[in-house]
Design an enzyme around this catalytic site. Structure first.
Site, PDB file in Angstrom:
ATOM      1  N   HIS A   1      -3.064 -13.306   0.911  1.00  6.28           N
ATOM      2  CA  HIS A   1      -2.022 -12.195   0.864  1.00  6.28           C
ATOM      3  C   HIS A   1      -2.205 -11.410   2.147  1.00  6.28           C
ATOM      4  O   HIS A   1      -3.343 -11.052   2.621  1.00  6.28           O
ATOM      5  CB  HIS A   1      -2.261 -11.421  -0.322  1.00  6.28           C
ATOM      6  CG  HIS A   1      -1.189 -10.217  -0.385  1.00  6.28           C
ATOM      7  ND1 HIS A   1       0.062 -10.368  -0.474  1.00  6.28           N
ATOM      8  CD2 HIS A   1      -1.278  -9.041   0.277  1.00  6.28           C
ATOM      9  CE1 HIS A   1       0.556  -9.085  -0.419  1.00  6.28           C
ATOM     10  NE2 HIS A   1      -0.260  -8.173   0.096  1.00  6.28           N
TER      11      HIS A   1
ATOM     12  N   LYS B   1       0.067  -8.640  -9.205  1.00  3.33           N
ATOM     13  CA  LYS B   1       0.820  -9.689  -8.907  1.00  3.33           C
ATOM     14  C   LYS B   1       0.096 -11.231  -8.396  1.00  3.33           C
ATOM     15  O   LYS B   1       0.226 -12.214  -9.047  1.00  3.33           O
ATOM     16  CB  LYS B   1       1.850  -9.596  -7.615  1.00  3.33           C
ATOM     17  CG  LYS B   1       2.927  -8.499  -8.290  1.00  3.33           C
ATOM     18  CD  LYS B   1       3.717  -8.044  -7.031  1.00  3.33           C
ATOM     19  CE  LYS B   1       3.077  -6.943  -6.062  1.00  3.33           C
ATOM     20  NZ  LYS B   1       4.012  -6.462  -5.105  1.00  3.33           N
TER      21      LYS B   1
ATOM     22  N   ARG C   1       7.763   4.962  -6.442  1.00  5.81           N
ATOM     23  CA  ARG C   1       6.513   5.413  -5.565  1.00  5.81           C
ATOM     24  C   ARG C   1       7.401   5.491  -4.119  1.00  5.81           C
ATOM     25  O   ARG C   1       7.238   6.594  -3.422  1.00  5.81           O
ATOM     26  CB  ARG C   1       5.484   4.272  -5.344  1.00  5.81           C
ATOM     27  CG  ARG C   1       4.631   4.469  -6.372  1.00  5.81           C
ATOM     28  CD  ARG C   1       3.632   3.287  -6.363  1.00  5.81           C
ATOM     29  NE  ARG C   1       2.999   3.003  -5.053  1.00  5.81           N
ATOM     30  CZ  ARG C   1       2.621   1.900  -4.630  1.00  5.81           C
ATOM     31  NH1 ARG C   1       2.806   0.906  -5.255  1.00  5.81           N
ATOM     32  NH2 ARG C   1       2.000   1.900  -3.575  1.00  5.81           N
TER      33      ARG C   1
ATOM     34  N   ASP D   1       5.333  -3.474 -11.979  1.00  8.24           N
ATOM     35  CA  ASP D   1       5.097  -3.084 -10.228  1.00  8.24           C
ATOM     36  C   ASP D   1       6.432  -2.883  -9.839  1.00  8.24           C
ATOM     37  O   ASP D   1       6.590  -2.017  -8.683  1.00  8.24           O
ATOM     38  CB  ASP D   1       4.338  -4.374  -9.693  1.00  8.24           C
ATOM     39  CG  ASP D   1       4.196  -4.086  -8.159  1.00  8.24           C
ATOM     40  OD1 ASP D   1       3.587  -2.914  -8.012  1.00  8.24           O
ATOM     41  OD2 ASP D   1       4.854  -4.611  -7.514  1.00  8.24           O
TER      42      ASP D   1
ATOM     43  N   SER E   1      -1.026  -2.724  -7.163  1.00  2.00           N
ATOM     44  CA  SER E   1       0.290  -3.445  -7.048  1.00  2.00           C
ATOM     45  C   SER E   1       0.376  -4.700  -6.593  1.00  2.00           C
ATOM     46  O   SER E   1       0.652  -5.743  -6.777  1.00  2.00           O
ATOM     47  CB  SER E   1       1.239  -2.498  -6.090  1.00  2.00           C
ATOM     48  OG  SER E   1       2.606  -3.049  -5.429  1.00  2.00           O
TER      49      SER E   1
HETATM   50  N1  URA Z   1       2.770  -4.264  -0.888  1.00  2.00           N
HETATM   51  C1  URA Z   1       2.755  -4.530  -2.445  1.00  2.00           C
HETATM   52  O1  URA Z   1       2.937  -5.424  -2.995  1.00  2.00           O
HETATM   53  N2  URA Z   1       2.376  -3.017  -3.103  1.00  2.00           N
HETATM   54  C2  URA Z   1       2.261  -1.876  -2.275  1.00  2.00           C
HETATM   55  O2  URA Z   1       2.027  -1.234  -3.004  1.00  2.00           O
HETATM   56  C3  URA Z   1       2.457  -1.943  -0.833  1.00  2.00           C
HETATM   57  C4  URA Z   1       2.334  -3.192  -0.467  1.00  2.00           C
END
Ligand code: URA
Length: 426
Positions: A85, A190, A171, A164, A186
């Site tokens: 990621h 995932k 947010r 999320d 977050s």
């Molecule tokens: N990417 C995400 O998936 N969540 C965040 O809060 C910031 C970047």
């Protein structure tokens, strides 16, 4: 489950107290069900923004995010699974090269990706510039392709950590995105729901990144590594510089072409360096005794790339979209390139049409920027620094305005900054 008062929960966090596991479970479950008012969740997010979450609170918060949806079951695959990621950068096309390369080393790489927003690009937008390529796969198709090809890059299904999406939208409009526990939970909810056994995190730091300083990047990286490890995912983070754009190409089809160049043994050295650094961590995490460089140099990575694109309906040999309007931006002085601001170049690519301001906006496949200079290069007046690509004159003009101050030229030679900064392990 006991009943909690939302106001008491907000008060506890506002006053820097610690929430019990049951309180966190209650509040997130109520939010998922629609039984918690948006303004109450907004207030709680702001209290978390200021007072943070303890390690235990963060683990529980992340668990509830994972449990809000399904998990992709990857346990029956014949290969070990490992994913990457990136926290997002300008010209970051590493996934397109890395996923097939690591698959060529013997692992299975389930890259469930997203789209670009603002000045950072999205992997799916890049691959969608390939005619016929399909981003949406069912869970069975993902598993099947991981077994047969070893690499999948596709859209993350709506079922993974669905809370999320709701929290992220909130947010976004309550100025609570830039909170380390909220970002970490977050991203990691995932990735953990995706079912990968191992994970490398490329945490970008610098002008073109979402995190501008090393201290904060270290904190985010170690928080995410801690969450991964506590959920049974072998996780390592690599901090990398995002002061200047990565590689030469910024824009969807332009980045696909550059990725193919790297897979064919050509392409910019920084893209190759970062890909190999991340690939080495990934193979090490899953215990494979292979040097990814040999798989890049003998063409096996490219072979897997072709199979991965074909498996999702794309034609890896097709001509990619080409912009109808092109223009060079030239230097107005002699000297040495001291800096190329990744944020300004990323914004220029966005204005040219390669990025989107809102999730539902379309993107241009052909638009973007090609950097013709690197930091540390000597440059003379009139020398081309960038090539701008757009579908029409209006976008071209916007890109031209946005890139006008992206380069600082000085008189003396400069030492260029390292790309690979620090590695964070548990
Ligand atoms: N990417 C995400 O998936 N969540 C965040 O809060 C910031 C970047």
């Amino acid at each position: 489950m006991s009943y909690f008062s939302a106001v008491d929960i907000i008060t506890t966090k506002r006053d820097d107290g610690v929430l019990s596991d049951d309180a966190i479970t209650w509040v997130l479950d109520a939010y998922v069900r629609g039984d918690l008012a948006e303004e109450q969740m907004s207030a709680l997010l702001m209290a978390i923004f200021f007072n943070g979450l303890s390690e235990r609170e963060l683990n529980t918060w992340t668990d509830r995010m994972i449990e809000s949806g399904e998990r992709l079951e990857l346990g029956n695959l014949t290969r070990p699974t490992v994913d990457k990621h990136s926290t997002g950068g300008v010209g970051d096309k590493i996934s397109l090269i890395l996923a097939p390369l690591v698959a060529a080393c013997g692992a299975a790489v389930p890259q469930l990706s997203g789209r670009g927003l603002g000045h950072t690009g999205g992997t799916l937008d890049k691959l969608e510039s390939i005619p016929g390529w399909r981003a949406f796969l069912s869970n069975d198709e993902i598993r099947e392709q991981l077994d047969s090809v070893g690499a999948v890059i596709c859209a993350a299904g709506q079922g993974l950590a669905p809370v999320d999406r709701k929290l992220y939208s909130l947010r976004d409009v309550t100025a609570t995105v830039a909170s380390i526990p909220l970002i970490a939970s977050s991203i990691m909810s995932k990735k953990i729901a995706e079912g990968t056994h191992a994970l490398v995190l490329d945490v970008k730091v610098g002008r073109g990144a979402f995190i501008k300083n090393l201290e904060q990047a270290r904190e985010l990286a170690s928080t995410m590594v801690g969450l991964g490890v506590s959920h049974g995912v072998a996780t390592v983070a690599q901090l990398t510089s995002m002061d200047a754009p990565l590689g030469r190409a910024i824009g969807n089809a332009l980045e696909v072409t550059e990725s193919v160049d790297v897979l064919q043994g050509k392409g910019p050295s920084d893209v190759r360096e970062l890909t190999l650094a991340l690939a080495r961590i990934m193979v090490e995490l899953v215990g494979l005794d292979v040097d990814p460089e040999t798989k890049l140099d003998d063409g096996s990575g490219y072979e897997v790339y072709e199979r991965m694109i074909r498996a999702q309906g794309g034609d890896p040999d097709a001509t990619l979209p080409i912009a109808s309007c092109r223009e060079e931006v030239v230097s107005v002085e002699d000297g040495v390139v001291h800096s190329i601001d990744a944020l300004e170049v990323g914004i220029a690519a966005w204005r040219l049409g390669a990025g989107r301001a809102r999730k539902e906006d379309p993107v241009s496949a052909a638009a973007g920027v090609v950097c013709l200079i690197r930091e540390g290069d000597a440059i003379i007046k009139g020398q081309p620094m960038f090539e701008l690509h757009a579908d029409d004159e209006t976008h071209l003009q916007q890109g031209r305005d946005a890139i006008a101050n992206a380069v600082v030229v000085g008189e003396r030679p400069v030492n260029t900054e390292a790309l690979l900064l620090e590695r964070i392990t548990n």
